[in-house]
Design a protein around this motif. Structure first.
Motif, short mmCIF file in Angstrom:
data_model
loop_
_atom_site.label_atom_id
_atom_site.label_comp_id
_atom_site.label_asym_id
_atom_site.label_seq_id
_atom_site.Cartn_x
_atom_site.Cartn_y
_atom_site.Cartn_z
N ARG A 165 0.83 -1.20 0.00
CA ARG A 165 0.00 0.00 0.00
C ARG A 165 0.87 1.26 0.00
O ARG A 165 0.48 2.28 -0.53
CB ARG A 165 -0.87 0.06 1.25
CG ARG A 165 -2.00 -0.90 1.29
CD ARG A 165 -2.76 -0.63 2.56
NE ARG A 165 -3.98 -1.40 2.63
CZ ARG A 165 -4.81 -1.33 3.63
NH1 ARG A 165 -4.56 -0.53 4.66
NH2 ARG A 165 -5.90 -2.05 3.64
N THR A 166 2.02 1.16 0.66
CA THR A 166 2.93 2.30 0.81
C THR A 166 4.32 1.91 0.36
O THR A 166 4.61 0.73 0.16
CB THR A 166 2.99 2.78 2.28
OG1 THR A 166 3.51 1.72 3.07
CG2 THR A 166 1.63 3.18 2.79
N LEU A 167 5.19 2.88 0.26
CA LEU A 167 6.58 2.64 -0.09
C LEU A 167 7.33 2.08 1.11
O LEU A 167 7.15 2.55 2.24
CB LEU A 167 7.24 3.95 -0.54
CG LEU A 167 8.72 3.87 -0.91
CD1 LEU A 167 8.89 3.08 -2.20
CD2 LEU A 167 9.29 5.26 -1.07
N SER A 168 8.13 1.07 0.86
CA SER A 168 8.97 0.50 1.92
C SER A 168 10.39 0.46 1.38
O SER A 168 10.64 -0.11 0.31
CB SER A 168 8.49 -0.90 2.28
OG SER A 168 9.39 -1.52 3.15
N ALA A 169 11.32 1.07 2.11
CA ALA A 169 12.71 1.09 1.68
C ALA A 169 13.60 0.79 2.87
O ALA A 169 13.35 1.22 3.98
CB ALA A 169 13.07 2.45 1.09
N GLY A 170 14.62 0.01 2.65
CA GLY A 170 15.53 -0.35 3.71
C GLY A 170 16.74 -1.06 3.15
O GLY A 170 16.93 -1.12 1.92
N PRO A 171 17.55 -1.65 4.02
CA PRO A 171 18.76 -2.32 3.56
C PRO A 171 18.48 -3.55 2.69
O PRO A 171 19.33 -3.98 1.93
CB PRO A 171 19.49 -2.71 4.84
CG PRO A 171 18.52 -2.55 5.94
CD PRO A 171 17.45 -1.65 5.47
N ASN A 172 17.26 -4.10 2.78
CA ASN A 172 16.91 -5.28 1.98
C ASN A 172 16.32 -4.92 0.62
O ASN A 172 15.97 -5.80 -0.15
CB ASN A 172 15.92 -6.16 2.74
CG ASN A 172 16.55 -6.76 3.97
OD1 ASN A 172 17.75 -6.99 4.01
ND2 ASN A 172 15.74 -7.00 4.98
N GLY A 173 16.16 -3.62 0.35
CA GLY A 173 15.64 -3.20 -0.94
C GLY A 173 14.44 -2.29 -0.81
O GLY A 173 14.09 -1.84 0.27
N VAL A 174 13.82 -2.02 -1.94
CA VAL A 174 12.67 -1.12 -2.02
C VAL A 174 11.45 -1.91 -2.50
O VAL A 174 11.56 -2.70 -3.43
CB VAL A 174 12.96 0.04 -3.00
CG1 VAL A 174 11.74 0.93 -3.16
CG2 VAL A 174 14.15 0.84 -2.53
N MET A 175 10.30 -1.68 -1.84
CA MET A 175 9.04 -2.26 -2.29
C MET A 175 8.09 -1.10 -2.57
O MET A 175 7.78 -0.32 -1.67
CB MET A 175 8.47 -3.21 -1.23
CG MET A 175 9.32 -4.46 -1.03
SD MET A 175 8.55 -5.72 -0.03
CE MET A 175 8.80 -5.04 1.60
N GLU A 176 7.67 -0.98 -3.81
CA GLU A 176 6.86 0.15 -4.25
C GLU A 176 5.38 -0.12 -4.08
O GLU A 176 4.92 -1.26 -4.18
CB GLU A 176 7.17 0.47 -5.70
CG GLU A 176 8.61 0.91 -5.91
CD GLU A 176 8.88 1.35 -7.32
OE1 GLU A 176 7.92 1.61 -8.07
OE2 GLU A 176 10.06 1.44 -7.68
#
Length: 89
Positions: A7-18
């Motif tokens: 539903r939202t953007l998720s970004a971190g050391p494991n990558g980005v989920m759009e």
């Protein structure tokens, strides 16, 4: 592994989920993202049943050839004029 749709953007050391995209994640991460309202469980993609392609139509229609005495040859057969399919002559 669970399939989730963000539903939202998720970004971190494991990558980005759009947002709007589906991602496979482990069960623990999926539960945390869904419980937090950041994602929803996604349905697995539906598979379509394979079908055989249609046979192409003949580019040139076969014609009947008059062989005499009221007989015609059409696709290797001898036929009378009345027995020929429509549109052959």
């Amino acid at each position: 592994m669970k399939l989730i749709k963000m539903r939202t953007l998720s970004a971190g050391p494991n990558g980005v989920m759009e947002p709007g995209q589906a991602y496979p994640v482990d069960d623990k991460a999926a539960a945390a993202l869904v419980d937090g309202g950041f994602a929803d469980y996604a349905e697995p993609p539906r598979l379509e049943k394979a079908t055989r392609p249609l046979e192409p139509e003949r580019a040139v229609k076969p014609e009947a050839v008059h062989i005499g005495g009221g007989w015609y040859e059409y696709e290797g057969k001898k036929l009378r004029k009345n027995d020929l399919p429509k549109g052959v002559l």
